[in-house]
Design a protein around this motif. Structure first.
Motif, PDB file in Angstrom:
ATOM      1  N   GLU A 132       0.821  -1.217   0.000  1.00 44.67           N
ATOM      2  CA  GLU A 132       0.000   0.000   0.000  1.00 44.67           C
ATOM      3  C   GLU A 132       0.850   1.261   0.000  1.00 44.67           C
ATOM      4  N   GLU A 133       2.012   1.203   0.622  1.00 35.18           N
ATOM      5  CA  GLU A 133       2.931   2.351   0.586  1.00 35.18           C
ATOM      6  C   GLU A 133       3.402   2.615  -0.843  1.00 35.18           C
ATOM      7  N   ALA A 134       3.565   1.563  -1.624  1.00 33.16           N
ATOM      8  CA  ALA A 134       3.988   1.720  -3.023  1.00 33.16           C
ATOM      9  C   ALA A 134       2.952   2.509  -3.804  1.00 33.16           C
ATOM     10  N   VAL A 135       1.687   2.202  -3.593  1.00 34.20           N
ATOM     11  CA  VAL A 135       0.612   2.929  -4.276  1.00 34.20           C
ATOM     12  C   VAL A 135       0.616   4.392  -3.828  1.00 34.20           C
ATOM     13  N   ALA A 136       0.717   4.608  -2.537  1.00 28.79           N
ATOM     14  CA  ALA A 136       0.684   5.963  -1.983  1.00 28.79           C
ATOM     15  C   ALA A 136       1.912   6.787  -2.375  1.00 28.79           C
ATOM     16  N   ALA A 137       3.044   6.135  -2.629  1.00 30.56           N
ATOM     17  CA  ALA A 137       4.274   6.853  -2.971  1.00 30.56           C
ATOM     18  C   ALA A 137       4.196   7.519  -4.337  1.00 30.56           C
ATOM     19  N   SER A 138       3.365   6.995  -5.213  1.00 32.72           N
ATOM     20  CA  SER A 138       3.218   7.598  -6.539  1.00 32.72           C
ATOM     21  C   SER A 138       2.477   8.925  -6.430  1.00 32.72           C
ATOM     22  N   THR A 139       2.900   9.902  -7.226  1.00 32.27           N
ATOM     23  CA  THR A 139       2.204  11.191  -7.260  1.00 32.27           C
ATOM     24  C   THR A 139       1.287  11.282  -8.484  1.00 32.27           C
ATOM     25  N   GLU A 140       1.103  10.149  -9.163  1.00 31.42           N
ATOM     26  CA  GLU A 140       0.269  10.107 -10.367  1.00 31.42           C
ATOM     27  C   GLU A 140      -1.039   9.386 -10.040  1.00 31.42           C
ATOM     28  N   PRO A 141      -2.131  10.151  -9.821  1.00 31.85           N
ATOM     29  CA  PRO A 141      -3.399   9.547  -9.387  1.00 31.85           C
ATOM     30  C   PRO A 141      -3.906   8.432 -10.302  1.00 31.85           C
ATOM     31  N   TRP A 142      -3.779   8.592 -11.613  1.00 31.73           N
ATOM     32  CA  TRP A 142      -4.271   7.556 -12.527  1.00 31.73           C
ATOM     33  C   TRP A 142      -3.513   6.252 -12.309  1.00 31.73           C
ATOM     34  N   PHE A 143      -2.199   6.342 -12.132  1.00 32.57           N
ATOM     35  CA  PHE A 143      -1.399   5.142 -11.873  1.00 32.57           C
ATOM     36  C   PHE A 143      -1.756   4.528 -10.525  1.00 32.57           C
ATOM     37  N   GLN A 144      -1.996   5.365  -9.522  1.00 28.94           N
ATOM     38  CA  GLN A 144      -2.371   4.843  -8.204  1.00 28.94           C
ATOM     39  C   GLN A 144      -3.640   3.989  -8.293  1.00 28.94           C
ATOM     40  N   THR A 145      -4.681   4.548  -8.907  1.00 28.73           N
ATOM     41  CA  THR A 145      -5.974   3.865  -8.901  1.00 28.73           C
ATOM     42  C   THR A 145      -6.124   2.817  -9.993  1.00 28.73           C
ATOM     43  N   ARG A 146      -5.577   3.072 -11.169  1.00 29.12           N
ATOM     44  CA  ARG A 146      -5.802   2.171 -12.310  1.00 29.12           C
ATOM     45  C   ARG A 146      -4.717   1.121 -12.514  1.00 29.12           C
ATOM     46  N   ILE A 147      -3.506   1.401 -12.066  1.00 29.05           N
ATOM     47  CA  ILE A 147      -2.417   0.475 -12.352  1.00 29.05           C
ATOM     48  C   ILE A 147      -1.877  -0.171 -11.076  1.00 29.05           C
ATOM     49  N   TYR A 148      -1.269   0.605 -10.193  1.00 31.54           N
ATOM     50  CA  TYR A 148      -0.586   0.018  -9.051  1.00 31.54           C
ATOM     51  C   TYR A 148      -1.529  -0.722  -8.105  1.00 31.54           C
ATOM     52  N   SER A 149      -2.710  -0.183  -7.858  1.00 35.61           N
ATOM     53  CA  SER A 149      -3.688  -0.898  -7.012  1.00 35.61           C
ATOM     54  C   SER A 149      -4.077  -2.230  -7.653  1.00 35.61           C
ATOM     55  N   LYS A 150      -4.263  -2.220  -8.981  1.00 33.47           N
ATOM     56  CA  LYS A 150      -4.605  -3.445  -9.713  1.00 33.47           C
ATOM     57  C   LYS A 150      -3.473  -4.457  -9.613  1.00 33.47           C
ATOM     58  N   LEU A 151      -2.237  -4.010  -9.795  1.00 36.59           N
ATOM     59  CA  LEU A 151      -1.096  -4.925  -9.744  1.00 36.59           C
ATOM     60  C   LEU A 151      -0.977  -5.571  -8.372  1.00 36.59           C
ATOM     61  N   ASN A 152      -1.222  -4.798  -7.327  1.00 36.87           N
ATOM     62  CA  ASN A 152      -1.211  -5.359  -5.975  1.00 36.87           C
ATOM     63  C   ASN A 152      -2.349  -6.368  -5.790  1.00 36.87           C
ATOM     64  N   ALA A 153      -3.539  -6.045  -6.267  1.00 31.40           N
ATOM     65  CA  ALA A 153      -4.685  -6.935  -6.102  1.00 31.40           C
ATOM     66  C   ALA A 153      -4.436  -8.281  -6.799  1.00 31.40           C
ATOM     67  N   ARG A 154      -3.797  -8.236  -7.939  1.00 32.76           N
ATOM     68  CA  ARG A 154      -3.510  -9.473  -8.686  1.00 32.76           C
ATOM     69  C   ARG A 154      -2.561 -10.406  -7.938  1.00 32.76           C
ATOM     70  N   LEU A 155      -1.789  -9.867  -7.012  1.00 29.99           N
ATOM     71  CA  LEU A 155      -0.815 -10.680  -6.267  1.00 29.99           C
ATOM     72  C   LEU A 155      -1.471 -11.819  -5.492  1.00 29.99           C
ATOM     73  N   ALA A 156      -2.737 -11.690  -5.170  1.00 30.16           N
ATOM     74  CA  ALA A 156      -3.431 -12.745  -4.422  1.00 30.16           C
ATOM     75  C   ALA A 156      -3.351 -14.092  -5.139  1.00 30.16           C
ATOM     76  N   GLY A 157      -3.202 -14.074  -6.452  1.00 29.03           N
ATOM     77  CA  GLY A 157      -3.104 -15.314  -7.229  1.00 29.03           C
ATOM     78  C   GLY A 157      -1.698 -15.900  -7.268  1.00 29.03           C
ATOM     79  N   TYR A 158      -0.751 -15.272  -6.566  1.00 33.92           N
ATOM     80  CA  TYR A 158       0.639 -15.721  -6.577  1.00 33.92           C
ATOM     81  C   TYR A 158       1.125 -15.862  -5.136  1.00 33.92           C
ATOM     82  N   PRO A 159       1.004 -17.048  -4.568  1.00 33.93           N
ATOM     83  CA  PRO A 159       1.332 -17.234  -3.149  1.00 33.93           C
ATOM     84  C   PRO A 159       2.777 -16.891  -2.821  1.00 33.93           C
ATOM     85  N   PRO A 160       3.000 -16.415  -1.600  1.00 37.77           N
ATOM     86  CA  PRO A 160       4.363 -16.077  -1.178  1.00 37.77           C
ATOM     87  C   PRO A 160       5.253 -17.310  -1.145  1.00 37.77           C
TER      88      PRO A 160
END
Length: 189
Positions: free
Chosen positions: A159-187
């Motif tokens: 979540e800090e990665a998303v917040a660190a961006s100063t580009e709102p479109w990237f925060q909501t449309r790209i980085y949040s999506k990329l984080n959400a997709r991680l659920a399909g890739y177990p640690p």
């Protein structure tokens, strides 16, 4: 596997990815494969670089965008976009060991790039036809900035990665999506 085949096999996460995937496939299937920078729209490869625990993301402070952002860059003639993404991560972060979590496409995006100055020359506004891959690296490995391109490289909690961006479109449309997709890739433990 060629890029068109990879895109046909790719399962979009949302409507943005579905529409962007269709647009990329139309270009490729019409013989318009813009692997170089000469075309107004050209292929790029990005990476969402995560820790084995899937709880941290590597970002670079990108000088052009004045923001923390993912790593990646132009295909520059490379037809294997995973190789291009790996090359860009190594160049931009100094990481020596970075590996794909999967060889499959992780995400697709068509990104607008405003006109700007680069190395003293004007670059016209254009589109990046972007393919993103999920890569993994050890957060304890040394990183370094790439002079002239970024001014810092650092690991962030998701979540800090998303917040660190100063580009709102990237925060909501790209980085949040990329984080959400991680659920399909177990640690990896």
């Amino acid at each position: 596997m060629d890029l068109a085949a990879q895109l046909r096999a790719f399962r979009p996460w949302n409507e943005q990815e579905e529409r962007d995937r269709e647009a990329l496939l139309r270009l490729l299937e019409n013989g318009q494969a813009p692997y170089g920078r000469e075309d107004l729209a050209h292929l790029t490869a990005s990476a969402w670089v995560v820790s084995p625990g899937r709880d941290r993301v590597l970002l670079a402070y990108h000088n052009l965008y004045d923001s923390w952002s993912w790593l990646g860059g132009h295909a520059d003639g490379e037809r294997d976009l995973l190789s291009a993404a790996l090359r860009e991560v190594r160049e931009e972060s100094g990481l020596e060991e970075v590996r794909p979590v999967s060889r499959d496409i992780y995400s697709v995006e068509i990104l607008t790039v405003d006109g700007h100055e680069k190395r003293g020359r004007y670059v016209s506004s254009h589109l990046h036809l972007n393919v993103t891959f999920l890569l993994e690296a050890d957060p304890a490995a040394p990183v370094r900035r790439k002079a002239g391109e970024n001014s810092a490289v650092a690991w962030f909690a998701l979540e800090e990665a998303v917040a660190a961006s100063t580009e709102p479109w990237f925060q909501t449309r790209i980085y949040s999506k990329l984080n959400a997709r991680l659920a399909g890739y177990p640690p990896v433990r």
